[in-house]
Write a protein that holds these residues in place. Structure first.
Motif, PDB file in Angstrom:
ATOM      1  N   VAL A 219     -29.298 -52.127 129.742  1.00 30.46           N
ATOM      2  CA  VAL A 219     -29.729 -51.437 130.181  1.00 30.46           C
ATOM      3  C   VAL A 219     -31.187 -51.523 129.218  1.00 30.46           C
ATOM      4  O   VAL A 219     -30.587 -51.917 127.657  1.00 30.46           O
ATOM      5  N   TYR A 220     -32.232 -51.949 128.727  1.00 24.93           N
ATOM      6  CA  TYR A 220     -32.684 -51.597 127.490  1.00 24.93           C
ATOM      7  C   TYR A 220     -34.183 -50.751 127.844  1.00 24.93           C
ATOM      8  O   TYR A 220     -34.690 -50.645 128.541  1.00 24.93           O
ATOM      9  N   PRO A 221     -33.217 -49.663 127.035  1.00 24.18           N
ATOM     10  CA  PRO A 221     -34.240 -47.832 126.965  1.00 24.18           C
ATOM     11  C   PRO A 221     -35.203 -48.264 125.728  1.00 24.18           C
ATOM     12  O   PRO A 221     -35.098 -48.752 124.690  1.00 24.18           O
ATOM     13  N   GLY A 222     -36.637 -46.860 126.583  1.00 31.60           N
ATOM     14  CA  GLY A 222     -37.385 -47.306 125.210  1.00 31.60           C
ATOM     15  C   GLY A 222     -37.860 -46.068 125.971  1.00 31.60           C
ATOM     16  O   GLY A 222     -38.418 -45.713 127.106  1.00 31.60           O
ATOM     17  N   SER A 223     -39.283 -46.289 124.738  1.00 34.79           N
ATOM     18  CA  SER A 223     -39.974 -44.902 125.031  1.00 34.79           C
ATOM     19  C   SER A 223     -42.151 -46.151 125.924  1.00 34.79           C
ATOM     20  O   SER A 223     -42.691 -45.920 126.599  1.00 34.79           O
ATOM     21  N   PHE A 224     -41.623 -47.919 125.276  1.00 36.67           N
ATOM     22  CA  PHE A 224     -42.828 -48.104 125.678  1.00 36.67           C
ATOM     23  C   PHE A 224     -44.540 -47.328 125.649  1.00 36.67           C
ATOM     24  O   PHE A 224     -44.712 -47.574 127.217  1.00 36.67           O
ATOM     25  N   ASP A 225     -44.656 -47.116 124.989  1.00 41.65           N
ATOM     26  CA  ASP A 225     -45.564 -46.669 124.987  1.00 41.65           C
ATOM     27  C   ASP A 225     -46.787 -47.271 124.092  1.00 41.65           C
ATOM     28  O   ASP A 225     -47.180 -46.455 123.124  1.00 41.65           O
ATOM     29  N   PRO A 226     -47.379 -47.865 124.641  1.00 41.00           N
ATOM     30  CA  PRO A 226     -47.001 -48.822 125.579  1.00 41.00           C
ATOM     31  C   PRO A 226     -46.125 -50.028 124.714  1.00 41.00           C
ATOM     32  O   PRO A 226     -45.859 -50.409 124.079  1.00 41.00           O
ATOM     33  N   ILE A 227     -45.770 -50.633 126.050  1.00 39.80           N
ATOM     34  CA  ILE A 227     -44.932 -52.270 125.929  1.00 39.80           C
ATOM     35  C   ILE A 227     -45.921 -53.080 125.592  1.00 39.80           C
ATOM     36  O   ILE A 227     -46.648 -53.462 125.421  1.00 39.80           O
ATOM     37  N   THR A 228     -45.000 -53.811 123.845  1.00 43.66           N
ATOM     38  CA  THR A 228     -46.262 -54.395 123.656  1.00 43.66           C
ATOM     39  C   THR A 228     -44.936 -56.058 123.465  1.00 43.66           C
ATOM     40  O   THR A 228     -44.254 -56.646 124.565  1.00 43.66           O
ATOM     41  N   ASN A 229     -46.081 -57.298 122.855  1.00 41.35           N
ATOM     42  CA  ASN A 229     -44.856 -58.639 122.793  1.00 41.35           C
ATOM     43  C   ASN A 229     -43.626 -58.348 122.310  1.00 41.35           C
ATOM     44  O   ASN A 229     -43.329 -59.199 122.814  1.00 41.35           O
TER      45      ASN A 229
END
Ligand code: PNS
Length: 161
Positions: free
Chosen positions: A5-15
């Protein structure tokens, strides 16, 4: 089957996120990209927008699946029958917070093992907040986010591509 599981906010997803996600997909049979939907943490992009950006950016990773996290990460890990939580480490400064989370998650779910992957050295400075700040001030974010989502991210900041 080895599941992570790769959790995060991803606000936004980056390289930088894409780098860690791609490495994870090479190590595990299945990887859940878990988008945090925490009402206490106000994100710039809505949960739906963050999911949509990830879906555009990660469509080529066939063993990755997007999910939304509403409760505890440790509970999702057990429901998904996952063996590992993946987190990226950019610098030593990340470590204290990450170590605390890893220990808390293992306390909540003794089977939840956190695996730290080191980011590619070209991404060590990169974060979603940096991308947001540069974009909001009219800077060029093309080097920092996947090409497939660049125009959508720019649009959100009122920039045209
Ligand atoms: O990208 P981020 O903001 O560093 O991700 C933080 C995240 C979403 C991984 C973390 O806040 C989290 O796991 N939230 C879920 C709630 C939870 O389980 N909290 C206890 C873990 S210590």
């Amino acid at each position: 089957m080895k599941t992570a599981v790769y959790p995060g906010s991803f606000d936004p997803i980056t390289n930088g996120h894409m780098d860690i996600l791609t490495r994870s997909c090479g190590l595990f049979d299945k990887v859940y990209i878990l988008v945090s939907d925490n009402p206490d943490k106000r994100c710039f992009f809505s949960t739906e927008e963050r999911v949509s950006l990830i879906s555009d950016a990660a469509s080529h990773l066939k063993n990755a699946e997007i999910a939304v996290l509403k409760g505890l990460l440790a509970d999702f890990v057990s429901k998904a029958n996952a063996q590992a939580i993946v987190r990226g480490l950019r610098a030593v400064s990340d470590f204290e917070y990450e170590f605390q989370m890893a220990l808390a998650n293992r306390e909540l779910n003794p089977k939840a093992e956190t695996v730290f992957l080191s980011a590619n050295s070209s991404h060590t400075f990169l974060s979603s907040s940096l991308v947001r700040q540069i974009a909001s001030l009219g800077g060029n974010i093309a080097p920092f986010v996947p090409d497939s989502i660049l125009s959508k991210v720019m649009e959100k900041f009122g920039q045209s591509s």
